[in-house]
Design an enzyme around this catalytic site. Structure first.
Site, short mmCIF file in Angstrom:
data_model
loop_
_atom_site.label_atom_id
_atom_site.label_comp_id
_atom_site.label_asym_id
_atom_site.label_seq_id
_atom_site.Cartn_x
_atom_site.Cartn_y
_atom_site.Cartn_z
N LEU A 33 -28.10 -48.25 -10.79
CA LEU A 33 -27.93 -47.76 -12.16
C LEU A 33 -28.73 -48.63 -13.12
O LEU A 33 -28.46 -49.82 -13.27
CB LEU A 33 -26.45 -47.78 -12.57
N ALA A 90 -30.07 -47.19 -16.31
CA ALA A 90 -30.40 -46.32 -17.44
C ALA A 90 -29.78 -46.78 -18.75
O ALA A 90 -30.04 -46.20 -19.80
CB ALA A 90 -29.95 -44.89 -17.13
N ARG A 141 -26.84 -55.41 -25.77
CA ARG A 141 -26.49 -56.81 -26.01
C ARG A 141 -27.65 -57.78 -25.75
O ARG A 141 -27.60 -58.94 -26.10
CB ARG A 141 -25.26 -57.18 -25.16
N GLY A 181 -14.70 -55.50 -15.89
CA GLY A 181 -13.56 -54.62 -15.64
C GLY A 181 -12.55 -55.34 -14.74
O GLY A 181 -12.94 -56.04 -13.81
N ASN A 188 -14.21 -56.39 -11.32
CA ASN A 188 -15.07 -55.44 -10.64
C ASN A 188 -16.51 -55.94 -10.71
O ASN A 188 -17.02 -56.23 -11.78
CB ASN A 188 -14.93 -54.09 -11.36
N ARG A 248 -83.69 -86.98 -23.58
CA ARG A 248 -83.09 -87.51 -24.80
C ARG A 248 -84.20 -88.28 -25.52
O ARG A 248 -85.18 -88.69 -24.90
CB ARG A 248 -81.91 -88.42 -24.48
C1 UD1 Z 1 -19.81 -52.62 -15.78
C2 UD1 Z 1 -18.48 -52.06 -15.28
C3 UD1 Z 1 -17.47 -53.22 -15.20
C4 UD1 Z 1 -17.99 -54.29 -14.28
C5 UD1 Z 1 -19.40 -54.74 -14.71
C6 UD1 Z 1 -20.00 -55.61 -13.64
C7 UD1 Z 1 -18.37 -49.76 -16.11
C8 UD1 Z 1 -17.74 -48.83 -17.07
N1 UD1 Z 1 -18.01 -51.03 -16.20
O1 UD1 Z 1 -19.61 -53.12 -17.10
O2 UD1 Z 1 -16.23 -52.73 -14.71
O3 UD1 Z 1 -17.10 -55.39 -14.27
O4 UD1 Z 1 -20.29 -53.61 -14.89
O5 UD1 Z 1 -21.22 -56.15 -14.06
O6 UD1 Z 1 -19.15 -49.33 -15.28
N2 UD1 Z 1 -25.78 -47.60 -17.08
C9 UD1 Z 1 -26.45 -46.42 -16.91
N3 UD1 Z 1 -26.24 -45.43 -17.81
C10 UD1 Z 1 -25.40 -45.56 -18.86
C11 UD1 Z 1 -24.70 -46.79 -19.01
C12 UD1 Z 1 -24.91 -47.78 -18.10
O7 UD1 Z 1 -27.25 -46.28 -15.99
O8 UD1 Z 1 -25.25 -44.62 -19.63
C13 UD1 Z 1 -26.02 -48.68 -16.11
C14 UD1 Z 1 -26.59 -49.91 -16.79
O9 UD1 Z 1 -28.01 -49.85 -16.81
C15 UD1 Z 1 -26.05 -51.04 -15.93
C16 UD1 Z 1 -24.77 -50.46 -15.35
O10 UD1 Z 1 -24.81 -49.07 -15.55
O11 UD1 Z 1 -26.94 -51.37 -14.88
C17 UD1 Z 1 -23.52 -51.05 -16.01
O12 UD1 Z 1 -23.59 -50.85 -17.39
P1 UD1 Z 1 -23.23 -52.02 -18.40
O13 UD1 Z 1 -23.29 -51.49 -19.77
O14 UD1 Z 1 -23.99 -53.23 -18.08
O15 UD1 Z 1 -21.69 -52.20 -18.00
P2 UD1 Z 1 -20.78 -53.50 -18.11
O16 UD1 Z 1 -20.20 -53.56 -19.46
O17 UD1 Z 1 -21.50 -54.68 -17.63
CA CA Z 2 -23.58 -55.17 -17.02
#
Ligand code: UD1
Ligand code: CA
Length: 468
Positions: free
Chosen positions: A15, A17, A22, A154, A184, A455
């Site tokens: 994932l 996207a 932050r 999480g 998590n 020179r």
């Molecule tokens: C997430 C988990 C959290 C876990 C943590 C571990 C969720 C809701 N929460 O939180 O439980 O402890 O990771 O690091 O998943 N992403 C997408 N599309 C989106 C949103 C996010 O692809 O619309 C991808 C991001 O690029 C990232 C991942 O999902 O790689 C997690 O998203 P992020 O916003 O980093 O979640 P955390 O708050 O870290």
């Molecule tokens: Ca994250």
């Protein structure tokens, strides 16, 4: 990994996207460099090592940049499994990212899903998670970790019997949930058929109305599925990069891992807290690295070398028994065996030095060869030159390689001696064994075994009166 009964195998879904808000950066989060590679490289290399039947990368925020950033480097990174990019059109959460991947995932049996921002995950941990998932025949198995400071992650909520009930995001915690230390990691194995079935029940949550992938735990349990966890033996592995602070923490750990690898193979690292080495750098046995040294990219240092303090090597190869002394900067260069470079030397791209050569202080070399046993010991600029063996270049000598429009070559034959403060106006050729007098500006070729002096002769004039 392949399921023999169905012929369908493992897929890894990364994932990547999310908006990475932050990070406060104009660059996509997963392309931020650490240890010499973009963050996403580590997750792709891990996926590739698991030999899955497919790798999917969900891209959304700055999707084109991320996709090109990967595609341009796949070969260089040694990734040979097919990669499919999946577009998440709106950033509606990690759960939504998986929903958008359904048509890709359904070709496979088991999906390993992880985030693109956890570059410290190791093959051993993920392999054993997959093994546990297969052996215990659960519908989902997730990697958890116990952190002293679980902030931002999480939380894993368990029943009094110890069964996993759900994952609660920090923003959603209530009562004592925030004090749960088990978190998590964002790494999950799912049986694809159950994953697809349960994704339908995700509902948007929180201020931003996002679909949380973490809600899959509750969804699967409500269907009577087995959801298991595997506790990571090494909690630092699961660190996620959400901010530049976390990025620096992860970078430090990557660096420490590399230094430990080097030290275990016999390299002396005088002060590992002040030495910075990219992930794939190689250093030979009994070489010593002094503090403040930065070794970047595809740098390779041989055996019995000393490097530093405060040396910068980028994509540079150093042979055996060479010394790169204090405050020298070498980029895309080669230093052959038993040579000495520095202190305060600058080797620019395409420089080849040695063996047994010496480049001394305040000397700049660019796109030049300095042959066996030759010396450029002080205050010189050598650019676009080919210097044969056993040549001595006096202090302050300059190759005038640029005429304002084009670059020209200087060629110096073996055993030539160039006096101090000479200008060699290129193109120019100095023959074998020739000598050039100090202070000369050489504009024409100097034949073998001859002396050139260019020179004006010293003039001595009398003041006409005596000083007392
Ligand atoms: C997430 C988990 C959290 C876990 C943590 C571990 C969720 C809701 N929460 O939180 O439980 O402890 O990771 O690091 O998943 N992403 C997408 N599309 C989106 C949103 C996010 O692809 O619309 C991808 C991001 O690029 C990232 C991942 O999902 O790689 C997690 O998203 P992020 O916003 O980093 O979640 P955390 O708050 O870290
Ligand atoms: Ca994250």
């Amino acid at each position: 990994m392949r399921d023999k009964s169905t012929g369908r195998g493992l897929v890894v879904l990364i994932l990547a996207a999310g908006q990475g808000t932050r990070m406060e950066s104009v660059k996509p989060k997963v392309l931020h460099p650490m240890g010499g590679y973009p963050m996403l490289f580590y997750l792709l290399r891990l996926a590739n090592a698991l030999k899955p039947q497919g790798i999917g990368v969900v891209v959304g925020h700055m999707a084109d940049e991320v996709q090109t950033g990967v595609e341009e480097n796949i070969k260089k990174w040694g990734i040979n499994r097919p990669i499919t990019f999946i577009r998440q059109k709106q950033s509606l959460g990690s759960g939504h990212a998986v929903v958008e991947s359904v048509s890709f995932l359904k070709k496979f049996q088991t999906a390993l899903i992880y985030c693109g921002d956890t570059p410290l995950l190791t093959f051993e941990t993920i392999f054993s998670l997959l093994k546990a998932h297969q052996e215990q025949k659960s519908q989902a198995t997730l990697l958890s970790a116990k952190l002293n400071n679980p902030k931002g992650y999480g939380r894993i909520v368990r029943s009094p019997m110890g069964d996993v009930l759900k994952i609660v995001e920090e923003s959603e915690t209530s009562g004592k949930e925030a004090s749960i230390l088990e978190v998590n990691s964002g790494v999950y194995c799912f049986e694809v058929s159950w994953l697809l079935e349960s994704l339908k029940s995700l509902t948007p949550k929180g201020m931003r109305r996002e679909y949380y992938l973490t809600d899959m735990v509750e969804a699967l349990r409500s269907k009577g599925c087995r959801v298991l966890t595997q506790l990571s033996g090494n909690p630092e592995e699961i660190l996620g990069v959400n901010s530049k602070i976390q990025m620096s923490q992860v970078e430090r750990i990557l660096n420490r891992r590399v230094l430990e690898r080097l030290m275990l193979s016999g390299v002396t690292v005088v002060d590992p807290t002040h030495t910075y080495v990219d992930s794939d750098v190689e250093v030979g046995q009994d070489s010593v690295i002094y503090p403040g040294t930065i070794l970047k990219g595809r740098t390779k240092v041989g055996k019995l070398c000393t490097v530093g303090p405060f040396v910068y090597l980028e994509d540079t190869v150093v042979g055996n028994e060479s010394e790169i002394k204090m405050a020298s900067c070498l980029v895309e260069s080669r230093v052959l065996d038993k040579s000495v470079v520095g202190p305060f030397a600058h080797l620019r791209p395409a420089s080849v030095v040695g063996p047994k050569a010496k480049i001394g202080n305040f000397t700049e070399i660019k796109a030049s060869r300095i042959g066996f046993g030759s010396k450029v010991p002080h205050l010189s600029y050598v650019g676009d030159a080919d210097i044969a063996e056993e040549v001595n270049i006096g202090a302050g000598t300059i190759t005038c390689n640029f005429d304002g429009t084009e670059k020209h070559k200087t060629i110096i034959g073996p055993k030539a001696f160039i006096g101090s403060n000479v200008n060699l106006v290129a193109p120019v050729r100095i023959g074998r064994g020739a000598k050039v007098g100090a202070g000369s500006t050489i504009t024409e070729d100097v034949p073998e075994d001859s002396l050139a002096i260019a020179r004006s002769r010293q003039v001595v004039k009398s003041f006409g009166k005596k000083s007392k």
